[in-house]
Motif scaffolding. Structure first.
Motif, PDB file in Angstrom:
ATOM      1  N   ALA A 246      68.287  24.038 -22.102  1.00  0.00           N
ATOM      2  CA  ALA A 246      67.394  24.360 -20.986  1.00  0.00           C
ATOM      3  C   ALA A 246      66.223  25.217 -21.440  1.00  0.00           C
ATOM      4  N   VAL A 247      66.486  26.189 -22.299  1.00  0.00           N
ATOM      5  CA  VAL A 247      65.413  27.045 -22.820  1.00  0.00           C
ATOM      6  C   VAL A 247      64.396  26.206 -23.595  1.00  0.00           C
ATOM      7  N   MET A 248      64.880  25.297 -24.419  1.00  0.00           N
ATOM      8  CA  MET A 248      63.999  24.433 -25.204  1.00  0.00           C
ATOM      9  C   MET A 248      63.110  23.579 -24.311  1.00  0.00           C
ATOM     10  N   ILE A 249      63.693  22.928 -23.319  1.00  0.00           N
ATOM     11  CA  ILE A 249      62.909  22.020 -22.469  1.00  0.00           C
ATOM     12  C   ILE A 249      61.955  22.800 -21.584  1.00  0.00           C
TER      13      ILE A 249
ATOM     14  N   GLY B 208      67.163  16.238 -19.487  1.00  0.00           N
ATOM     15  CA  GLY B 208      67.933  17.259 -20.196  1.00  0.00           C
ATOM     16  C   GLY B 208      69.251  17.530 -19.503  1.00  0.00           C
ATOM     17  N   LEU B 209      69.213  17.613 -18.167  1.00  0.00           N
ATOM     18  CA  LEU B 209      70.443  17.814 -17.397  1.00  0.00           C
ATOM     19  C   LEU B 209      71.354  16.603 -17.523  1.00  0.00           C
ATOM     20  N   TRP B 210      70.792  15.412 -17.461  1.00  0.00           N
ATOM     21  CA  TRP B 210      71.580  14.175 -17.560  1.00  0.00           C
ATOM     22  C   TRP B 210      72.313  14.121 -18.906  1.00  0.00           C
ATOM     23  N   ASN B 211      71.600  14.476 -19.970  1.00  0.00           N
ATOM     24  CA  ASN B 211      72.231  14.489 -21.286  1.00  0.00           C
ATOM     25  C   ASN B 211      73.317  15.557 -21.378  1.00  0.00           C
TER      26      ASN B 211
ATOM     27  N   GLN C 224      83.231  22.393 -17.007  1.00  0.00           N
ATOM     28  CA  GLN C 224      82.125  21.446 -17.191  1.00  0.00           C
ATOM     29  C   GLN C 224      81.029  21.717 -16.166  1.00  0.00           C
ATOM     30  N   GLU C 225      81.422  21.875 -14.909  1.00  0.00           N
ATOM     31  CA  GLU C 225      80.457  22.119 -13.837  1.00  0.00           C
ATOM     32  C   GLU C 225      79.729  23.443 -14.045  1.00  0.00           C
ATOM     33  N   ALA C 226      80.425  24.442 -14.538  1.00  0.00           N
ATOM     34  CA  ALA C 226      79.804  25.748 -14.791  1.00  0.00           C
ATOM     35  C   ALA C 226      78.694  25.628 -15.838  1.00  0.00           C
ATOM     36  N   ALA C 227      78.935  24.809 -16.864  1.00  0.00           N
ATOM     37  CA  ALA C 227      77.920  24.618 -17.900  1.00  0.00           C
ATOM     38  C   ALA C 227      76.682  23.929 -17.342  1.00  0.00           C
ATOM     39  N   LEU C 228      76.881  22.950 -16.463  1.00  0.00           N
ATOM     40  CA  LEU C 228      75.736  22.261 -15.860  1.00  0.00           C
ATOM     41  C   LEU C 228      74.964  23.197 -14.944  1.00  0.00           C
ATOM     42  N   ASN C 229      75.662  24.066 -14.234  1.00  0.00           N
ATOM     43  CA  ASN C 229      74.977  25.075 -13.420  1.00  0.00           C
ATOM     44  C   ASN C 229      74.180  26.026 -14.298  1.00  0.00           C
ATOM     45  N   THR C 230      74.725  26.340 -15.469  1.00  0.00           N
ATOM     46  CA  THR C 230      74.001  27.199 -16.413  1.00  0.00           C
ATOM     47  C   THR C 230      72.693  26.545 -16.825  1.00  0.00           C
ATOM     48  N   TYR C 231      72.738  25.233 -17.094  1.00  0.00           N
ATOM     49  CA  TYR C 231      71.506  24.524 -17.455  1.00  0.00           C
ATOM     50  C   TYR C 231      70.459  24.669 -16.354  1.00  0.00           C
TER      51      TYR C 231
END
Length: 484
Positions: free
Chosen positions: A231-234, A294-297, A314-321
């Protein structure tokens, strides 16, 4: 020589043999060095002589400890899963540790066929080598995580792409060459043991601080960290107007580094839905879609991690993104218009600005430099900038009122200049460098490379027009193919 290491190692070879194939690179005959990234060489505390470097980058010989291998992985390409992927024109030579004990991958690209080349010749051409060499350095200097190129060489051989082109090879430096697609492959074949081995490898080589976390939570935190860094990169890409062009999951690094440069572009006139890859007929990887892709990947990666972590993790990581991207992007865009103190109305202010820039087709880079020249709304109106329209006047009024809410509003113009590069690697500049290089003239590449290293100041010897918006329409918005 680095006091902590006297030779290379290839840590990836400690994994199971089905993760890779050993390779004998196809060396370039009678190679000549095109460019050497001496800054990177010094940063890594390498002690390669000129002849050793040329041998390494041409595939004619490698330092002690190198063990050339091609990695196996899979991935989603333009939304479709492809099980037949792997290093098709590159080999991982090994790692070198810097003074902080960080291992850096050395990856030789363009060295011939591997078991994963499919119908490709495994070679690289000078054009694509130069683009990756310059592109990685451009992003690095702008503070955006990216792989970098150590050196390029070429010879008199010709390689067929759309036309016959001069052959080249180059060495890419990265924290890792493990891709999202590596984990997709292991999940697809339901190799839980292999998944744990690879996750442990990534933790050991890229995120060693995670070893201090309890084993029950370590893999979940790895997934979370990868999502955060992606997320930081994108967010960084979006803030500088960078389009990657081919955000397939096999082109996504678990280190959160810009990876696999192809038809990339830094935008000229701002287009929210700008597409830099003419193969992307549906705009899947358009500028506006990069955060969503980026989120989809990351969703694909999280699904693969289902062998190791719970659905909740898994869901927590996507929320982090999502949370990280929104925070990082707004923070970067706030700085680009000179603001520092976060206020709720900033999101709408930035969104409305981008809509106006898109409608007015203003140069994305130059607009912010011009904005820094004005201290109030009336000064803009007196100069007839950026455009004498009701919509622009309304935005400028809101903007300058917002500036006065800063703790130090007099510093806004300086902040804009600190976050807006004077030099941007536009595609027409890339093309001019490539055209000169293909005629044997590498002087322009040297000068452009120097400018990339100091993007916030003017560098002597660089053509003055490179610091201005493109002067002709045929220089703007160049769209390239995946072979770039």
């Amino acid at each position: 020589m680095n006091p902590s290491q006297t030779e290379f190692t290839n840590l990836y070879c400690q994994l199971s043999r089905h993760f890779f194939s050993e390779i004998t690179p196809e060396a370039l005959h009678e190679p000549k060095l095109v460019h050497h990234n001496r800054t990177l060489h010094d940063d890594l505390q390498l002690a390669l002589s000129a002849s050793e470097l040329l041998d390494m980058v041409s595939g004619n010989g490698f330092p002690a400890g190198c063990r050339p291998i091609a990695q196996k992985y899979t991935g989603h390409q333009f939304g479709y899963y492809n099980p037949d992927l792997g290093d098709g024109r590159g080999v991982l030579l090994g790692q070198w540790r810097d003074s902080n004990q960080q291992p850096w991958d050395f990856h030789l690209k363009g060295c011939g066929q591997t078991p994963y080349s499919r119908r490709g010749d495994g070679r690289a051409v000078l054009r694509s080598a130069i683009r990756e060499h310059l592109g990685g350095e451009a992003l690095h200097a702008l503070g955006i995580n990216s792989t970098r190129s150590l050196a390029i060489c070429h010879n008199l051989e010709a390689v067929r792409r759309e036309t016959m082109e001069p052959r080249a090879s180059y060495i890419r430096i990265a924290k890792t060459h493990v891709r999202f697609g590596h984990f997709e492959w292991l999940a697809q074949i339901e190799d839980k043991a292999g998944m744990q081995l690879l996750a442990d490898y990534v933790i050991e080589t890229v995120y060693p601080h995670l070893k201090a976390i309890d084993a029950a939570d370590r893999y979940a935190e790895l997934l979370n960290t990868i999502a955060h860094n992606t997320a930081v990169m994108i967010a960084g890409w979006q803030a500088v107007g960078f389009c990657h062009g081919v955000l397939n999951s096999d082109n996504m690094s678990v280190a959160g580094e810009t990876f696999d440069f192809g038809p990339y572009a830094f935008m000229d006139d701002f287009e929210i839905h700008f597409i830099c890859n003419h193969s992307d007929t549906e705009g899947r990887y358009a500028y506006s879609q990069q955060p969503n892709i980026g989120l989809w990947n990351c969703q694909l990666l999280a699904q693969a991690f289902g062998l190791l972590v719970s659905e909740q993790q898994q869901e927590a990581a996507l929320n982090t993104y999502v949370e990280t991207y929104n925070h990082e992007y707004l923070q970067r865009m706030r700085a680009k218009i000179g603001l520092q103190e976060p206020l709720p109305e900033d999101r709408e202010l930035v969104a409305d600005l981008l809509i106006l820039m898109d409608q007015s087709q203003l140069d994305f880079q130059h607009f912010f430099l011009q904005l820094a020249d004005f201290e109030n709304e009336q000064a803009c109106l007196n100069a007839g900038w950026p455009m004498d329209s009701n919509n622009w006047q309304a935005w400028l009024k809101r903007y300058f009122i917002r500036r006065q809410l800063e703790l130090f509003p007099e510093g806004c113009s300086q902040r804009i200049r600190q976050h807006t590069p004077l030099f941007v690697l536009r595609n027409y500049i890339n093309q001019e460098v490539i055209a000169a290089a293909e005629q044997g003239d590498f002087d322009l590449m040297d000068r452009v490379f120097q400018a990339l290293g100091s993007p916030f100041e003017k560098v002597s010897g660089v053509p003055a027009r490179y610091y201005e918006p493109p002067q002709s329409e045929n220089q703007k918005g160049l769209i390239l193919s995946c072979s770039s």
